[in-house]
Design a protein around this motif. Structure first.
Motif, PDB file in Angstrom:
ATOM      1  N   ALA A 133       0.832  -1.207   0.000  1.00  0.00           N
ATOM      2  CA  ALA A 133       0.000   0.000   0.000  1.00  0.00           C
ATOM      3  C   ALA A 133       0.866   1.257   0.000  1.00  0.00           C
ATOM      4  O   ALA A 133       0.532   2.254  -0.644  1.00  0.00           O
ATOM      5  CB  ALA A 133      -0.924  -0.015   1.207  1.00  0.00           C
ATOM      6  N   HIS A 134       1.988   1.199   0.708  1.00  0.00           N
ATOM      7  CA  HIS A 134       2.887   2.355   0.760  1.00  0.00           C
ATOM      8  C   HIS A 134       3.471   2.654  -0.622  1.00  0.00           C
ATOM      9  O   HIS A 134       3.516   3.814  -1.058  1.00  0.00           O
ATOM     10  CB  HIS A 134       3.999   2.088   1.769  1.00  0.00           C
ATOM     11  CG  HIS A 134       4.946   3.225   1.935  1.00  0.00           C
ATOM     12  ND1 HIS A 134       4.577   4.425   2.482  1.00  0.00           N
ATOM     13  CD2 HIS A 134       6.261   3.356   1.607  1.00  0.00           C
ATOM     14  CE1 HIS A 134       5.607   5.243   2.503  1.00  0.00           C
ATOM     15  NE2 HIS A 134       6.648   4.614   1.965  1.00  0.00           N
ATOM     16  N   ALA A 135       3.894   1.635  -1.326  1.00  0.00           N
ATOM     17  CA  ALA A 135       4.460   1.830  -2.665  1.00  0.00           C
ATOM     18  C   ALA A 135       3.392   2.319  -3.637  1.00  0.00           C
ATOM     19  O   ALA A 135       3.662   3.164  -4.501  1.00  0.00           O
ATOM     20  CB  ALA A 135       5.083   0.533  -3.159  1.00  0.00           C
ATOM     21  N   LEU A 136       2.173   1.809  -3.491  1.00  0.00           N
ATOM     22  CA  LEU A 136       1.087   2.243  -4.361  1.00  0.00           C
ATOM     23  C   LEU A 136       0.760   3.717  -4.140  1.00  0.00           C
ATOM     24  O   LEU A 136       0.529   4.461  -5.099  1.00  0.00           O
ATOM     25  CB  LEU A 136      -0.145   1.385  -4.111  1.00  0.00           C
ATOM     26  CG  LEU A 136      -1.324   1.587  -5.042  1.00  0.00           C
ATOM     27  CD1 LEU A 136      -0.924   1.267  -6.478  1.00  0.00           C
ATOM     28  CD2 LEU A 136      -2.485   0.731  -4.604  1.00  0.00           C
ATOM     29  N   LEU A 137       0.778   4.159  -2.891  1.00  0.00           N
ATOM     30  CA  LEU A 137       0.533   5.567  -2.600  1.00  0.00           C
ATOM     31  C   LEU A 137       1.649   6.447  -3.153  1.00  0.00           C
ATOM     32  O   LEU A 137       1.393   7.567  -3.604  1.00  0.00           O
ATOM     33  CB  LEU A 137       0.374   5.781  -1.102  1.00  0.00           C
ATOM     34  CG  LEU A 137      -0.947   5.273  -0.513  1.00  0.00           C
ATOM     35  CD1 LEU A 137      -0.955   5.436   1.000  1.00  0.00           C
ATOM     36  CD2 LEU A 137      -2.118   6.006  -1.125  1.00  0.00           C
ATOM     37  N   GLN A 138       2.863   5.951  -3.138  1.00  0.00           N
ATOM     38  CA  GLN A 138       3.959   6.719  -3.725  1.00  0.00           C
ATOM     39  C   GLN A 138       3.802   6.856  -5.232  1.00  0.00           C
ATOM     40  O   GLN A 138       4.106   7.909  -5.804  1.00  0.00           O
ATOM     41  CB  GLN A 138       5.299   6.068  -3.402  1.00  0.00           C
ATOM     42  CG  GLN A 138       5.762   6.323  -1.989  1.00  0.00           C
ATOM     43  CD  GLN A 138       7.128   5.729  -1.718  1.00  0.00           C
ATOM     44  OE1 GLN A 138       7.540   4.778  -2.375  1.00  0.00           O
ATOM     45  NE2 GLN A 138       7.824   6.292  -0.746  1.00  0.00           N
ATOM     46  N   VAL A 139       3.310   5.811  -5.886  1.00  0.00           N
ATOM     47  CA  VAL A 139       3.065   5.887  -7.327  1.00  0.00           C
ATOM     48  C   VAL A 139       1.959   6.902  -7.618  1.00  0.00           C
ATOM     49  O   VAL A 139       2.070   7.706  -8.545  1.00  0.00           O
ATOM     50  CB  VAL A 139       2.713   4.494  -7.893  1.00  0.00           C
ATOM     51  CG1 VAL A 139       2.218   4.596  -9.328  1.00  0.00           C
ATOM     52  CG2 VAL A 139       3.903   3.568  -7.808  1.00  0.00           C
ATOM     53  N   PHE A 140       0.888   6.882  -6.824  1.00  0.00           N
ATOM     54  CA  PHE A 140      -0.186   7.856  -7.010  1.00  0.00           C
ATOM     55  C   PHE A 140       0.308   9.278  -6.769  1.00  0.00           C
ATOM     56  O   PHE A 140      -0.089  10.206  -7.476  1.00  0.00           O
ATOM     57  CB  PHE A 140      -1.373   7.553  -6.097  1.00  0.00           C
ATOM     58  CG  PHE A 140      -2.210   6.400  -6.562  1.00  0.00           C
ATOM     59  CD1 PHE A 140      -2.453   6.186  -7.908  1.00  0.00           C
ATOM     60  CD2 PHE A 140      -2.766   5.535  -5.654  1.00  0.00           C
ATOM     61  CE1 PHE A 140      -3.226   5.129  -8.343  1.00  0.00           C
ATOM     62  CE2 PHE A 140      -3.539   4.477  -6.076  1.00  0.00           C
ATOM     63  CZ  PHE A 140      -3.777   4.260  -7.423  1.00  0.00           C
ATOM     64  N   LEU A 141       1.176   9.474  -5.798  1.00  0.00           N
ATOM     65  CA  LEU A 141       1.753  10.787  -5.543  1.00  0.00           C
ATOM     66  C   LEU A 141       2.609  11.231  -6.726  1.00  0.00           C
ATOM     67  O   LEU A 141       2.542  12.387  -7.154  1.00  0.00           O
ATOM     68  CB  LEU A 141       2.577  10.770  -4.257  1.00  0.00           C
ATOM     69  CG  LEU A 141       3.279  12.071  -3.893  1.00  0.00           C
ATOM     70  CD1 LEU A 141       2.245  13.161  -3.617  1.00  0.00           C
ATOM     71  CD2 LEU A 141       4.169  11.877  -2.685  1.00  0.00           C
ATOM     72  N   ALA A 142       3.391  10.320  -7.271  1.00  0.00           N
ATOM     73  CA  ALA A 142       4.221  10.651  -8.427  1.00  0.00           C
ATOM     74  C   ALA A 142       3.356  11.021  -9.632  1.00  0.00           C
ATOM     75  O   ALA A 142       3.665  11.966 -10.363  1.00  0.00           O
ATOM     76  CB  ALA A 142       5.139   9.476  -8.768  1.00  0.00           C
ATOM     77  N   LEU A 143       2.254  10.307  -9.831  1.00  0.00           N
ATOM     78  CA  LEU A 143       1.353  10.629 -10.938  1.00  0.00           C
ATOM     79  C   LEU A 143       0.684  11.983 -10.740  1.00  0.00           C
ATOM     80  O   LEU A 143       0.487  12.739 -11.699  1.00  0.00           O
ATOM     81  CB  LEU A 143       0.301   9.534 -11.095  1.00  0.00           C
ATOM     82  CG  LEU A 143       0.811   8.202 -11.629  1.00  0.00           C
ATOM     83  CD1 LEU A 143      -0.300   7.161 -11.576  1.00  0.00           C
ATOM     84  CD2 LEU A 143       1.356   8.337 -13.022  1.00  0.00           C
ATOM     85  N   THR A 144       0.334  12.304  -9.499  1.00  0.00           N
ATOM     86  CA  THR A 144      -0.279  13.600  -9.207  1.00  0.00           C
ATOM     87  C   THR A 144       0.705  14.738  -9.467  1.00  0.00           C
ATOM     88  O   THR A 144       0.345  15.755 -10.070  1.00  0.00           O
ATOM     89  CB  THR A 144      -0.767  13.637  -7.750  1.00  0.00           C
ATOM     90  OG1 THR A 144      -1.660  12.547  -7.532  1.00  0.00           O
ATOM     91  CG2 THR A 144      -1.466  14.941  -7.434  1.00  0.00           C
ATOM     92  N   VAL A 145       1.927  14.572  -9.015  1.00  0.00           N
ATOM     93  CA  VAL A 145       2.953  15.593  -9.247  1.00  0.00           C
ATOM     94  C   VAL A 145       3.208  15.742 -10.750  1.00  0.00           C
ATOM     95  O   VAL A 145       3.352  16.861 -11.258  1.00  0.00           O
ATOM     96  CB  VAL A 145       4.249  15.239  -8.481  1.00  0.00           C
ATOM     97  CG1 VAL A 145       5.399  16.110  -8.928  1.00  0.00           C
ATOM     98  CG2 VAL A 145       4.024  15.348  -6.992  1.00  0.00           C
ATOM     99  N   LEU A 146       3.230  14.621 -11.461  1.00  0.00           N
ATOM    100  CA  LEU A 146       3.426  14.666 -12.908  1.00  0.00           C
ATOM    101  C   LEU A 146       2.291  15.424 -13.586  1.00  0.00           C
ATOM    102  O   LEU A 146       2.527  16.230 -14.489  1.00  0.00           O
ATOM    103  CB  LEU A 146       3.523  13.251 -13.468  1.00  0.00           C
ATOM    104  CG  LEU A 146       3.587  13.118 -14.986  1.00  0.00           C
ATOM    105  CD1 LEU A 146       4.854  13.772 -15.522  1.00  0.00           C
ATOM    106  CD2 LEU A 146       3.523  11.667 -15.374  1.00  0.00           C
ATOM    107  N   LEU A 147       1.069  15.198 -13.142  1.00  0.00           N
ATOM    108  CA  LEU A 147      -0.077  15.895 -13.726  1.00  0.00           C
ATOM    109  C   LEU A 147       0.015  17.399 -13.497  1.00  0.00           C
ATOM    110  O   LEU A 147      -0.220  18.195 -14.415  1.00  0.00           O
ATOM    111  CB  LEU A 147      -1.378  15.350 -13.131  1.00  0.00           C
ATOM    112  CG  LEU A 147      -2.670  15.965 -13.647  1.00  0.00           C
ATOM    113  CD1 LEU A 147      -2.874  15.596 -15.102  1.00  0.00           C
ATOM    114  CD2 LEU A 147      -3.829  15.508 -12.813  1.00  0.00           C
ATOM    115  N   VAL A 148       0.392  17.798 -12.295  1.00  0.00           N
ATOM    116  CA  VAL A 148       0.504  19.229 -11.987  1.00  0.00           C
ATOM    117  C   VAL A 148       1.635  19.870 -12.792  1.00  0.00           C
ATOM    118  O   VAL A 148       1.467  20.955 -13.361  1.00  0.00           O
ATOM    119  CB  VAL A 148       0.713  19.434 -10.467  1.00  0.00           C
ATOM    120  CG1 VAL A 148       1.075  20.867 -10.151  1.00  0.00           C
ATOM    121  CG2 VAL A 148      -0.539  19.021  -9.709  1.00  0.00           C
TER     122      VAL A 148
END
Length: 67
Positions: free
Chosen positions: A3-18
């Motif tokens: 779950a921790h790694a998955l949240l990091q991937v979602f954070l990376a995708l969010t930063v990429l989108l911004v």
């Protein structure tokens, strides 16, 4: 994948989108300052946005397979 790694991937995708949105806005602004009409400036901003997204997703894909 934990779950921790998955949240990091979602954070990376969010930063990429911004960041891609900022790059798209910069592309639009640069085109407008260069004298392009609004329609052409939107096209150039969209191209910059999707180019940044494509590059970022490719980078994330490479990094995920390396882990």
């Amino acid at each position: 994948m934990s779950a921790h790694a998955l949240l990091q991937v979602f954070l990376a995708l969010t930063v990429l989108l911004v960041l891609s949105a900022v790059i798209g806005i910069l592309g639009y602004g640069t085109a407008r300052q260069g004298g392009a009409p609004v329609a052409a400036a939107v096209d150039r901003g969209t191209l910059a946005f999707f180019s940044a997204m494509t590059l970022g997703l490719a980078l994330i894909g490479i990094l995920l397979t390396a882990l």
